[in-house]
Design an enzyme around this catalytic site. Structure first.
Site, PDB file in Angstrom:
ATOM      1  N   ARG A 125      -1.922  54.372  47.940  1.00 23.31           N
ATOM      2  CA  ARG A 125      -1.201  53.217  47.433  1.00 23.31           C
ATOM      3  C   ARG A 125      -0.906  53.379  45.947  1.00 23.31           C
ATOM      4  NH1 ARG A 125       0.681  49.580  51.257  1.00 23.31           N
ATOM      5  NH2 ARG A 125       0.985  48.246  49.429  1.00 23.31           N
ATOM      6  N   VAL A 126       0.239  52.893  45.560  1.00 26.26           N
ATOM      7  CA  VAL A 126       0.580  52.926  44.138  1.00 26.26           C
ATOM      8  C   VAL A 126       0.406  51.543  43.514  1.00 26.26           C
ATOM      9  CG1 VAL A 126       2.137  54.889  44.314  1.00 26.26           C
ATOM     10  CG2 VAL A 126       3.029  52.587  44.694  1.00 26.26           C
ATOM     11  N   ASP A 127      -0.007  50.575  44.323  1.00 24.10           N
ATOM     12  CA  ASP A 127      -0.217  49.226  43.781  1.00 24.10           C
ATOM     13  C   ASP A 127      -1.708  48.894  43.802  1.00 24.10           C
ATOM     14  OD1 ASP A 127      -0.664  49.042  46.478  1.00 24.10           O
ATOM     15  OD2 ASP A 127       0.988  47.661  46.877  1.00 24.10           O
ATOM     16  N   ASP A 128      -2.046  47.657  43.525  1.00 18.96           N
ATOM     17  CA  ASP A 128      -3.450  47.281  43.479  1.00 18.96           C
ATOM     18  C   ASP A 128      -3.977  46.908  44.848  1.00 18.96           C
ATOM     19  OD1 ASP A 128      -3.750  47.736  40.770  1.00 18.96           O
ATOM     20  OD2 ASP A 128      -2.790  45.828  40.302  1.00 18.96           O
TER      21      ASP A 128
END
Ligand code: 6R9
Length: 707
Positions: free
Chosen positions: A571-574
């Site tokens: 994932r590139v998000d939180d």
């Protein structure tokens, strides 16, 4: 020279502004490419030859045919999907002329996507009725394997399912459930959960399945968000040695919803008696609660089908995002159903008669698409498993596979890793000769786990189908097709499914070509795509379509190699992926902060041998609070109570302060690195700390690592 030619070819295609045909290695140089692959870099393995000796019926014969179909699907999507929709589903009425209309560009107006609009069908009819009408009523749809191991085989035929579904649907109708109402389902993974889902689908109600491991608060939030007046649940169930009192939790959730609204939201609860134990009798409130078996025995035996528009919602399923509360992902009827069924058929080369086993719980999207809708449309016989893979012992899955002669097994990397730990002896104890195909989902599969799965479980005879997809995508998007001539690379989800046009973009949202790394986006609509976030379409637009104009943004990073294979990098998000479950850091943080002794909290992922990622929480205490072991326990407990056990932090790192930029933003990049100190990361790898308002905070946190 080969590369050169390919580049020119891209250019030519692009100026036409068309979708590029699959830029996987071309059919003609397959051999050459494979040798090149073998010689270094990412090793590739052909789909085992024995697979084709043992399985002789194939939906797709070889990679050449796969690519022809793929190219057809993206160059003539209307023709492709119209043919498939007619082949795979039964329609009451065909769609208006337009197969698909969509807008993916936020600057051109609202984001939308519609498939088969005007077409009329019913999901329950497609999953059940039509198979019974066609004379397959006595075929087993589910073998129900409970928590306790037993020698009995308990099967539910298609006809039996239909009978229960019709009765339950009648009960729902009699309780005032109408087309478009959202019914919450909070149950363990048993056939009755499927019955509940399909009873909703039959009458056009939208189901909202809430995973049985979620807390009262999580359930209440979902009830409130979808305004669910009816809940289908059970008294309780056993999971391994543990008793889960579902009814009590559901009662607490209904109470929380009442407190929030000031009136009673949940008007009816239907309770399936699963536990049936004297110690854990559910308290029944005569105004609200009724037993499933009593209601069904008195119910109208037949219940008319509600014919739905292809674009009418089928279900909502909540999933965690990087901010705020979980989002209610909405799927509609026609496109979703077709996509789930087609991917199930091709990815697993499924044919009626095969016994297929997906270990996922119906509380997640994998259960929706690959325990319920996809397989049932394909008239599958499956195993549905209520328990845990290590109870009563670590050979449970292999025993189940032998007991029912499972052909296709679909599971998760985390589970493979957890079983690897017990050693091969548990696997070797069992007869697994029925298994022909193995598949995984939920997170990247590390090559060691891939090889172990292939070698120890599959005896090197089975393809490994690593499927990348998401709650939002409805079905498989990228996977290694189990076809002759295809080369598998452990750890790579490989190539796109029919109709899927993945692209890799950079920070600026520019498409990258050839070998590259960046953000994984999808460029064209596909039938299984979600349509909106329940009650908040603008959230759908801003989360998925604003980051990169014109594309669906998956939230995953990825690399594309020289052969056109996709490698998901996380994932590139939180969002943290714990054992294949998506957990929003913001949710865990607010659960921690809700505890009176916490001033501030920041949650990041940390590598975890079995779960893939673990939850690592930095906690700053309020003045006067002492960082004790008791408090640590209490904080973990608080998170469990607020959200559910899967969100419990693995580590609580006491943080006198958090590293922040001068504008007050927490520098998560540094926190992630500190959380990795146990691996091969050293304090020198923490990167640039000069933009911090107080760089000394970092040294302090490093010194408190492991304390
Ligand atoms: C089906 C499902 C989606 C997220 C997704 C990605 C990760 C799932 C994967 C994978 C690498 C795979 N993911 N499958 N990453 N390889 N084969 O899991 O849906 O719960 O919504 O999670 O899971 O990060 O974005 P969901």
């Amino acid at each position: 020279q080969h590369k050169c030619q390919r580049k020119r070819w891209f250019k030519r295609r692009l100026t036409f502004g068309r979708v590029r045909p699959l830029q996987l290695y071309s059919c003609t140089n397959l051999q050459e490419t494979s040798q090149e692959l073998q010689s270094g870099g990412d090793r590739s393995y052909p789909v085992p030859r024995e697979y084709f000796d043992r399985v002789t019926n194939h939906h797709i014969n070889n990679i050449e045919q796969y690519m022809l179909l793929y190219n057809h699907s993206i160059l003539q999507p209307d023709e492709f999907w119209s043919d498939k929709a007619k082949q795979v589903l039964s329609w009451k009425q065909l769609w208006d002329d337009q197969i698909c209309s969509f807008n993916f560009d936020v600057e051109k107006g609202p984001i939308f996507c519609e498939w088969f609009k005007g077409g009329k069908l019913n999901a329950c009819y497609n999953c059940i009725d039509r198979h019974v009408e066609a004379g397959h009523g006595d075929q087993v749809a589910y073998y129900a394997e409970g928590n306790e191991e037993s020698a009995d085989i308990r099967g539910y035929t298609y006809r039996e399912l239909l009978d229960y579904i019709e009765r339950l649907a009648s009960v729902l109708k009699a309780r005032g459930v109408h087309k478009g109402d959202v019914v919450a389902i909070y149950m363990p993974n048993i056939p009755e959960l499927v019955i509940a889902m399909l009873a909703c689908a039959r009458i056009g109600a939208i189901h909202s399945v809430v995973f049985g491991g979620f807390s009262a608060e999580s359930l209440a939030n979902r009830l409130l968000d979808a305004k669910s007046r009816v809940v289908i649940t059970c008294d309780g169930y056993k999971r391994g040695e543990k008793i889960v009192p579902l009814k009590t939790v559901a009662d607490a959730a209904a109470e929380l919803a009442r407190e929030t609204l000031g009136y009673n939201l949940v008007e009816h609860k239907i309770i399936y008696q699963r536990l049936n134990s004297k110690e854990h009798t559910a308290t029944m409130d005569g105004h609200v609660d009724e037993w499933w078996h009593e209601a069904l025995s008195k119910a109208e035996k037949h219940c008319a089908i509600e014919w739905m528009d292809a674009e009418d919602p089928l279900f909502v399923l909540y999933t965690s995002g990087s901010t705020g509360r979980p989002k209610g992902i909405v799927h509609t009827t026609g496109g979703y159903l077709l996509y789930a069924a087609l991917t199930h058929r091709y990815a697993f080369n499924y044919h009626p008669g095969d016994v297929y086993f997906c270990t996922a719980d119906c509380g997640w999207i994998t259960g929706h698409s690959y325990v319920v809708y996809g397989p049932l449309v394909n008239r599958a016989t499956q195993v549905i498993f209520e328990g845990v893979p290590t109870y009563p012992s670590a050979d449970r899955l292999w025993k189940i596979s032998a007991k029912y002669k499972v052909k296709q097994l679909y599971t998760a990397p985390t589970l493979i890793r957890s079983l690897m730990r017990f050693g091969e002896k548990y696997v070797k104890n069992s007869q697994r000769d029925s298994l022909t195909l193995l598949a995984t989902v939920g997170e990247p599969i590390n090559p060691e786990a891939w090889k172990w799965f292939s070698r120890e479980v599959g005896e090197n005879l089975c393809p490994i189908v690593d499927t990348w997809w998401q709650t939002e995508t409805g079905g498989h998007m990228i996977l290694p097709p189990p076809v002759q001539g295809f080369y598998q690379k452990p750890g790579s989800a490989s190539i796109p499914f029919f109709g899927i046009v993945p692209v890799v973009v950079n920070e600026k949202g520019e498409e990258l070509f050839g070998e590259c790394e960046g953000y994984l986006c999808i460029k064209k609509p596909w039938p299984g795509m979600f349509r909106t976030v329940l009650g908040d379409h603008s959230r759908m637009e801003s989360t998925y379509f604003k980051p990169f104009r014109g594309y669906y943004m998956s939230g995953d990073g990825c690399r594309r190699d020289k052969d056109g294979y996709y490698w998901l990098t996380g994932r590139v998000d939180d969002v943290i992926n714990v054992s294949g479950h998506r957990i929003g850091t913001a949710e865990v943080e607010s659960a921690l902060i809700a505890h009176g002794s916490v001033a501030e909290a920041a949650v990041v992922p940390a590598p975890h041998d079995i779960k893939g990622q673990g939850i690592y929480a930095y906690v700053t205490l309020r003045e006067g609070e002492e960082p004790t072991e008791e408090l640590r326990k209490a904080l973990k407990h608080a998170v469990r109570e607020h959200i559910g056990a899967i969100c419990t932090p693995d580590v609580i790192h006491w943080a006198p302060a958090l590293p922040k930029t001068r504008s007050g933003k927490i520098m998560r990049r540094i926190l992630r690195k500190i959380a990795e100190l146990g691996t091969n990361v050293t304090p020198n790898d923490l990167g640039d700390t000069s933009t911090l308002s107080d760089p000394q905070v970092v040294d302090m946190l490093v010194s408190l690592y492991g304390k």
